[in-house]
Design a protein around this motif. Structure first.
Motif, PDB file in Angstrom:
ATOM      1  N   UNK A 293     -14.950  -5.780  11.690  1.00 55.43           N
ATOM      2  CA  UNK A 293     -14.534  -6.164  10.345  1.00 55.43           C
ATOM      3  C   UNK A 293     -15.003  -5.130   9.321  1.00 55.43           C
ATOM      4  N   UNK A 294     -16.229  -4.647   9.475  1.00 54.96           N
ATOM      5  CA  UNK A 294     -16.749  -3.617   8.588  1.00 54.96           C
ATOM      6  C   UNK A 294     -15.896  -2.359   8.662  1.00 54.96           C
ATOM      7  N   UNK A 295     -15.569  -1.915   9.860  1.00 52.49           N
ATOM      8  CA  UNK A 295     -14.741  -0.726  10.017  1.00 52.49           C
ATOM      9  C   UNK A 295     -13.368  -0.925   9.376  1.00 52.49           C
ATOM     10  N   UNK A 296     -12.825  -2.120   9.510  1.00 55.78           N
ATOM     11  CA  UNK A 296     -11.534  -2.416   8.907  1.00 55.78           C
ATOM     12  C   UNK A 296     -11.610  -2.312   7.382  1.00 55.78           C
ATOM     13  N   UNK A 297     -12.654  -2.891   6.802  1.00 58.36           N
ATOM     14  CA  UNK A 297     -12.818  -2.827   5.349  1.00 58.36           C
ATOM     15  C   UNK A 297     -13.110  -1.402   4.885  1.00 58.36           C
ATOM     16  N   UNK A 298     -13.841  -0.640   5.665  1.00 61.15           N
ATOM     17  CA  UNK A 298     -14.102   0.751   5.309  1.00 61.15           C
ATOM     18  C   UNK A 298     -12.807   1.557   5.292  1.00 61.15           C
ATOM     19  N   UNK A 299     -11.901   1.265   6.217  1.00 60.98           N
ATOM     20  CA  UNK A 299     -10.608   1.934   6.236  1.00 60.98           C
ATOM     21  C   UNK A 299      -9.800   1.553   4.992  1.00 60.98           C
ATOM     22  N   UNK A 300      -9.824   0.276   4.623  1.00 59.52           N
ATOM     23  CA  UNK A 300      -9.144  -0.166   3.404  1.00 59.52           C
ATOM     24  C   UNK A 300      -9.719   0.568   2.196  1.00 59.52           C
ATOM     25  N   UNK A 301     -11.040   0.697   2.161  1.00 55.83           N
ATOM     26  CA  UNK A 301     -11.704   1.393   1.063  1.00 55.83           C
ATOM     27  C   UNK A 301     -11.282   2.858   1.002  1.00 55.83           C
ATOM     28  N   UNK A 302     -11.237   3.517   2.161  1.00 59.36           N
ATOM     29  CA  UNK A 302     -10.812   4.924   2.193  1.00 59.36           C
ATOM     30  C   UNK A 302      -9.381   5.070   1.669  1.00 59.36           C
ATOM     31  N   UNK A 303      -8.506   4.155   2.075  1.00 54.64           N
ATOM     32  CA  UNK A 303      -7.123   4.200   1.612  1.00 54.64           C
ATOM     33  C   UNK A 303      -7.051   3.965   0.104  1.00 54.64           C
ATOM     34  N   UNK A 304      -7.832   3.024  -0.398  1.00 54.49           N
ATOM     35  CA  UNK A 304      -7.851   2.741  -1.834  1.00 54.49           C
ATOM     36  C   UNK A 304      -8.381   3.939  -2.607  1.00 54.49           C
ATOM     37  N   UNK A 305      -9.414   4.585  -2.081  1.00 53.44           N
ATOM     38  CA  UNK A 305      -9.949   5.781  -2.744  1.00 53.44           C
ATOM     39  C   UNK A 305      -8.901   6.882  -2.802  1.00 53.44           C
ATOM     40  N   UNK A 306      -8.100   7.023  -1.756  1.00 56.56           N
ATOM     41  CA  UNK A 306      -7.034   8.022  -1.756  1.00 56.56           C
ATOM     42  C   UNK A 306      -5.979   7.660  -2.789  1.00 56.56           C
ATOM     43  N   UNK A 307      -5.644   6.383  -2.893  1.00 52.66           N
ATOM     44  CA  UNK A 307      -4.675   5.942  -3.906  1.00 52.66           C
ATOM     45  C   UNK A 307      -5.186   6.239  -5.310  1.00 52.66           C
ATOM     46  N   UNK A 308      -6.474   6.025  -5.535  1.00 46.38           N
ATOM     47  CA  UNK A 308      -7.071   6.319  -6.839  1.00 46.38           C
ATOM     48  C   UNK A 308      -6.973   7.811  -7.123  1.00 46.38           C
ATOM     49  N   UNK A 309      -7.301   8.620  -6.157  1.00 42.28           N
ATOM     50  CA  UNK A 309      -7.221  10.074  -6.339  1.00 42.28           C
ATOM     51  C   UNK A 309      -5.789  10.507  -6.635  1.00 42.28           C
ATOM     52  N   UNK A 310      -4.833   9.953  -5.912  1.00 38.29           N
ATOM     53  CA  UNK A 310      -3.424  10.286  -6.145  1.00 38.29           C
ATOM     54  C   UNK A 310      -3.000   9.891  -7.561  1.00 38.29           C
ATOM     55  N   UNK A 311      -3.438   8.713  -8.009  1.00 39.03           N
ATOM     56  CA  UNK A 311      -3.092   8.249  -9.354  1.00 39.03           C
ATOM     57  C   UNK A 311      -3.721   9.146 -10.411  1.00 39.03           C
ATOM     58  N   UNK A 312      -4.941   9.571 -10.189  1.00 38.54           N
ATOM     59  CA  UNK A 312      -5.588  10.484 -11.142  1.00 38.54           C
ATOM     60  C   UNK A 312      -4.818  11.808 -11.241  1.00 38.54           C
TER      61      UNK A 312
END
Length: 96
Positions: free
Chosen positions: A35-54
């Motif tokens: 579950x932790x690994x799954x959430x970490x992957x979600x976090x990595x994807x969200x961080x990439x989305x934030x970077x793309x939006x910036x």
């Protein structure tokens, strides 16, 4: 004391409930790690989305500034409105 030193015995016997409790806790730990690994992957994807939006915000600002500069050089007398709020709308504001 062959029973692990506890009155009533059984907890430390090879056939007692302790091995099954340990196995259960090991399974629980493995699921928690998954579950932790799954959430970490979600976090990595969200961080990439934030970077793309910036990057999109930065590119839009640069493009706007270029257009204003070109219009000023061309003497088009363009009245430039105040910059739009640069804070990107969150997912709830976009209806996502």
């Amino acid at each position: 004391m062959a029973d692990g030193g506890l009155p009533g015995g059984g907890w430390f016997d090879a056939g007692g409930p302790l091995p099954s409790v340990i196995a259960l806790l090991e399974v629980r730990e493995a699921r928690a790690r998954e579950e932790l690994e799954s959430w970490l992957e979600v976090l990595r994807e969200a961080e990439q989305c934030v970077q793309d939006a910036r990057e999109r915000v930065e590119h839009a600002q640069i493009a706007r500034e270029e257009v204003v500069r070109v219009f000023a050089e061309e003497g088009l007398g363009l009245t430039v409105a105040a910059p739009v709020n640069d804070a990107p709308a969150g997912p709830s504001a976009r209806g996502v």
